[in-house]
Design a protein around this motif. Sequence first.
Motif, mmCIF file in Angstrom:
data_model
loop_
_atom_site.group_PDB
_atom_site.id
_atom_site.type_symbol
_atom_site.label_atom_id
_atom_site.label_comp_id
_atom_site.label_asym_id
_atom_site.label_seq_id
_atom_site.Cartn_x
_atom_site.Cartn_y
_atom_site.Cartn_z
ATOM 1 N N VAL A 117 -2.941 -4.765 2.625
ATOM 2 C CA VAL A 117 -3.338 -3.752 1.951
ATOM 3 C C VAL A 117 -4.439 -2.152 2.250
ATOM 4 O O VAL A 117 -4.548 -1.663 2.138
ATOM 5 C CB VAL A 117 -3.618 -3.585 0.437
ATOM 6 C CG1 VAL A 117 -3.638 -2.893 -0.757
ATOM 7 C CG2 VAL A 117 -2.178 -5.138 -0.157
ATOM 8 N N ALA A 118 -5.768 -2.856 2.769
ATOM 9 C CA ALA A 118 -6.671 -2.358 2.498
ATOM 10 C C ALA A 118 -6.986 -2.283 4.239
ATOM 11 O O ALA A 118 -7.185 -0.121 3.469
ATOM 12 C CB ALA A 118 -7.612 -3.162 2.948
ATOM 13 N N GLY A 119 -5.901 -2.249 4.743
ATOM 14 C CA GLY A 119 -5.309 -0.959 6.407
ATOM 15 C C GLY A 119 -6.657 -2.243 7.426
ATOM 16 O O GLY A 119 -7.308 -2.517 6.914
ATOM 17 N N ALA A 120 -6.214 -1.852 8.636
ATOM 18 C CA ALA A 120 -6.901 -2.320 9.571
ATOM 19 C C ALA A 120 -8.089 -2.078 9.892
ATOM 20 O O ALA A 120 -7.888 -0.752 9.788
ATOM 21 C CB ALA A 120 -5.568 -2.291 11.143
ATOM 22 N N THR A 179 -14.474 -5.791 -1.640
ATOM 23 C CA THR A 179 -13.465 -4.232 -2.262
ATOM 24 C C THR A 179 -14.095 -3.464 -1.348
ATOM 25 O O THR A 179 -14.598 -3.007 -0.625
ATOM 26 C CB THR A 179 -14.846 -3.962 -3.750
ATOM 27 O OG1 THR A 179 -14.682 -5.161 -4.997
ATOM 28 C CG2 THR A 179 -14.061 -2.712 -4.322
ATOM 29 N N TRP A 180 -12.485 -3.179 -1.406
ATOM 30 C CA TRP A 180 -12.565 -1.440 -1.250
ATOM 31 C C TRP A 180 -12.420 -0.095 -0.960
ATOM 32 O O TRP A 180 -11.520 -0.729 -2.574
ATOM 33 C CB TRP A 180 -11.275 -1.904 0.898
ATOM 34 C CG TRP A 180 -11.402 -2.376 1.283
ATOM 35 C CD1 TRP A 180 -11.430 -1.984 2.444
ATOM 36 C CD2 TRP A 180 -11.214 -4.041 1.727
ATOM 37 N NE1 TRP A 180 -11.899 -3.598 3.496
ATOM 38 C CE2 TRP A 180 -10.917 -4.287 2.894
ATOM 39 C CE3 TRP A 180 -10.407 -4.645 0.298
ATOM 40 C CZ2 TRP A 180 -11.445 -5.926 2.787
ATOM 41 C CZ3 TRP A 180 -10.777 -6.667 0.603
ATOM 42 C CH2 TRP A 180 -10.573 -6.828 1.968
ATOM 43 N N TYR A 181 -12.467 0.899 -1.301
ATOM 44 C CA TYR A 181 -12.496 1.849 -1.854
ATOM 45 C C TYR A 181 -11.650 2.972 -0.708
ATOM 46 O O TYR A 181 -12.438 3.509 0.255
ATOM 47 C CB TYR A 181 -13.253 2.520 -2.475
ATOM 48 C CG TYR A 181 -14.124 1.991 -3.574
ATOM 49 C CD1 TYR A 181 -13.470 1.399 -5.276
ATOM 50 C CD2 TYR A 181 -15.260 1.265 -3.130
ATOM 51 C CE1 TYR A 181 -14.591 0.914 -5.312
ATOM 52 C CE2 TYR A 181 -16.061 0.653 -4.295
ATOM 53 C CZ TYR A 181 -15.337 0.363 -5.189
ATOM 54 O OH TYR A 181 -16.189 -0.210 -6.107
ATOM 55 N N PRO A 182 -10.179 3.257 -0.794
ATOM 56 C CA PRO A 182 -9.584 3.793 -0.176
ATOM 57 C C PRO A 182 -10.134 5.774 -0.091
ATOM 58 O O PRO A 182 -9.759 6.333 0.904
ATOM 59 C CB PRO A 182 -7.557 3.885 -0.565
ATOM 60 C CG PRO A 182 -7.991 2.323 -1.022
ATOM 61 C CD PRO A 182 -9.278 2.398 -1.668
ATOM 62 N N ASN A 183 -10.440 5.465 -1.502
ATOM 63 C CA ASN A 183 -11.060 7.251 -1.337
ATOM 64 C C ASN A 183 -12.224 8.045 -1.683
ATOM 65 O O ASN A 183 -12.801 8.574 -2.258
ATOM 66 C CB ASN A 183 -10.451 7.720 -3.068
ATOM 67 C CG ASN A 183 -8.566 7.246 -2.159
ATOM 68 O OD1 ASN A 183 -7.356 7.670 -1.748
ATOM 69 N ND2 ASN A 183 -7.852 7.318 -3.884
ATOM 70 N N GLY A 184 -12.406 7.008 -1.261
ATOM 71 C CA GLY A 184 -14.223 6.834 -1.725
ATOM 72 C C GLY A 184 -14.390 5.960 -2.005
ATOM 73 O O GLY A 184 -14.116 6.074 -2.753
ATOM 74 N N ARG A 190 0.736 -1.245 0.399
ATOM 75 C CA ARG A 190 0.018 -0.187 -0.043
ATOM 76 C C ARG A 190 0.558 1.324 -0.368
ATOM 77 O O ARG A 190 0.903 2.019 -1.152
ATOM 78 C CB ARG A 190 -1.040 0.303 1.292
ATOM 79 C CG ARG A 190 -1.788 1.786 0.972
ATOM 80 C CD ARG A 190 -2.478 1.506 0.828
ATOM 81 N NE ARG A 190 -3.845 2.911 0.897
ATOM 82 C CZ ARG A 190 -5.023 2.486 1.756
ATOM 83 N NH1 ARG A 190 -5.100 0.785 2.201
ATOM 84 N NH2 ARG A 190 -5.428 4.014 1.789
ATOM 85 N N ASP A 191 2.155 1.476 1.192
ATOM 86 C CA ASP A 191 2.290 2.582 1.123
ATOM 87 C C ASP A 191 3.932 2.652 -0.087
ATOM 88 O O ASP A 191 4.076 3.941 -0.600
ATOM 89 C CB ASP A 191 3.778 2.586 2.133
ATOM 90 C CG ASP A 191 3.063 2.553 3.447
ATOM 91 O OD1 ASP A 191 2.084 2.750 3.670
ATOM 92 O OD2 ASP A 191 3.528 2.381 4.819
ATOM 93 N N ILE A 192 4.315 1.569 -0.464
ATOM 94 C CA ILE A 192 4.825 1.203 -1.719
ATOM 95 C C ILE A 192 4.351 1.746 -2.784
ATOM 96 O O ILE A 192 4.527 2.936 -3.810
ATOM 97 C CB ILE A 192 5.284 0.245 -2.069
ATOM 98 C CG1 ILE A 192 7.072 -0.207 -0.798
ATOM 99 C CG2 ILE A 192 6.347 0.410 -3.353
ATOM 100 C CD1 ILE A 192 7.160 -1.602 -1.285
ATOM 101 N N VAL A 193 3.291 1.485 -3.210
ATOM 102 C CA VAL A 193 2.300 2.266 -4.515
ATOM 103 C C VAL A 193 1.668 3.701 -4.048
ATOM 104 O O VAL A 193 2.025 4.642 -5.131
ATOM 105 C CB VAL A 193 1.241 0.997 -4.862
ATOM 106 C CG1 VAL A 193 0.274 1.810 -6.025
ATOM 107 C CG2 VAL A 193 1.574 -0.166 -5.146
ATOM 108 N N GLU A 194 1.269 3.984 -3.156
ATOM 109 C CA GLU A 194 0.552 5.498 -2.627
ATOM 110 C C GLU A 194 2.307 5.963 -3.072
ATOM 111 O O GLU A 194 1.722 7.638 -3.433
ATOM 112 C CB GLU A 194 0.429 5.542 -1.353
ATOM 113 C CG GLU A 194 -0.793 4.789 -1.803
ATOM 114 C CD GLU A 194 -1.529 4.915 -0.667
ATOM 115 O OE1 GLU A 194 -3.017 4.715 -0.415
ATOM 116 O OE2 GLU A 194 -1.290 5.575 0.640
ATOM 117 N N SER A 195 3.356 5.770 -2.840
ATOM 118 C CA SER A 195 4.420 6.514 -3.184
ATOM 119 C C SER A 195 5.149 6.536 -5.016
ATOM 120 O O SER A 195 6.248 7.349 -4.936
ATOM 121 C CB SER A 195 5.828 6.043 -2.275
ATOM 122 O OG SER A 195 6.453 4.866 -2.745
#
Lengths: 120, 287
Positions: B255-258, B279-284, B172-177
Amino acid sequence: MSKYLLNKFLFMVDRDPELVERYRSEPRELVAWWEAECANTVLNCHTGEASTWLRFDDVEREALATHDHVKLFELGAHPFLTLTLFIALFERDNTEPLEYQKSFGARLAHFSMPYPDIAT
Amino acid sequence: MASIVAVIASTHHPFYYRASTATGEDRPPFADEWTRKILAFRETLTRARPDVLVMVGSDHFHQLWLDNMPQFLVGKAPHYDANWYNEEREFGLPRMLLTGQEDLSGHILRAGLDAGFDLAFSNELRIDHSITCPIITLRPEADLPIVPIYTNIFAPPLPQPKRFVQLGQSIRDIVESWPSHLRVAVIGTGHLSLELGGPRQFGPHGPDPEFDQRAVEWIANGDLDECLREVTLDSLHSPGNATHGFMDFMLMMGVAGAGVKADYVDTLDLFHTMEAYFTWYPNGAPS
């Protein structure tokens, strides 16, 4: 005992349509040929690179030569490899869906947890 | 920086392709319901409008073998041939050619190593049904570039469950960076309770429906604490001898987060296993 070599046999035969057919029709001959010609092939190396020491013991050789998947399970062969190859060998004889797969499981019914260790 | 527009976790049933394309007497009775569920699940990815797919799966002794077995491997190639003779033989899967996203692969490798994961890599990787099944279900056009990430859930000794979670958190962190404007979906497939090659295989349901129910609740609620308390390498033998694939679901929970609830949850109780879709939507959720 060589769980690795059992797995290597299942792995290599399962990937090759010709070997699948030879293993179905002449298992004892195919196992003898494979042990003599292929067992010591070092995978992912150039042709001709080989180790010198891989052998089946008598129990392993007989289990493979007789299509004895129950014995292979007991010996710790990886069950995914055994199942996949044996489906290739015998599913074609089914008269109803999943008949062979279900009978394969039923023949293992006397095993309880923990199953034989599959670590190599 | 790149944005993760969807995180998706599901099972990867290799019979879906054959069941969903079968007609007449060959079409199994559960195919229509299965197809309806997959079409709804597919829409959760389509709505997110991804540009790139990071695909987490497990090789089934096709590309990776006991002579040289990685625990975690990242593909870095311009293209990936997909599916194998024995998958064509057993499941009727088609041969496929997928495009790679080498820049993101390189970024994941560099940043992953720097984050403490000794990732293996491959410049020539033929992928199998753990990655092609979610392409078939979620993106049958197969038109988006991918980064395949393979995990070892198959050949003991396996990494501990917490390591899968940690890798998911790092992905998650790596892709977002990743210095890119592209929209990334991270898709991973695993198993609930499953037995293959053992006495409990191919029953009318998965071998352990009780485990399946708890597992679906853990994933749907992002309940990583409870999941990590209950799941160990030893405990995963009980629900079925192939249930260690559940650790790929745990990776996707990372990836989705605790504590993050899934935006979409569905299941289908099939013969010999339970299918599950998240499915999760991290940004809504996209409109």
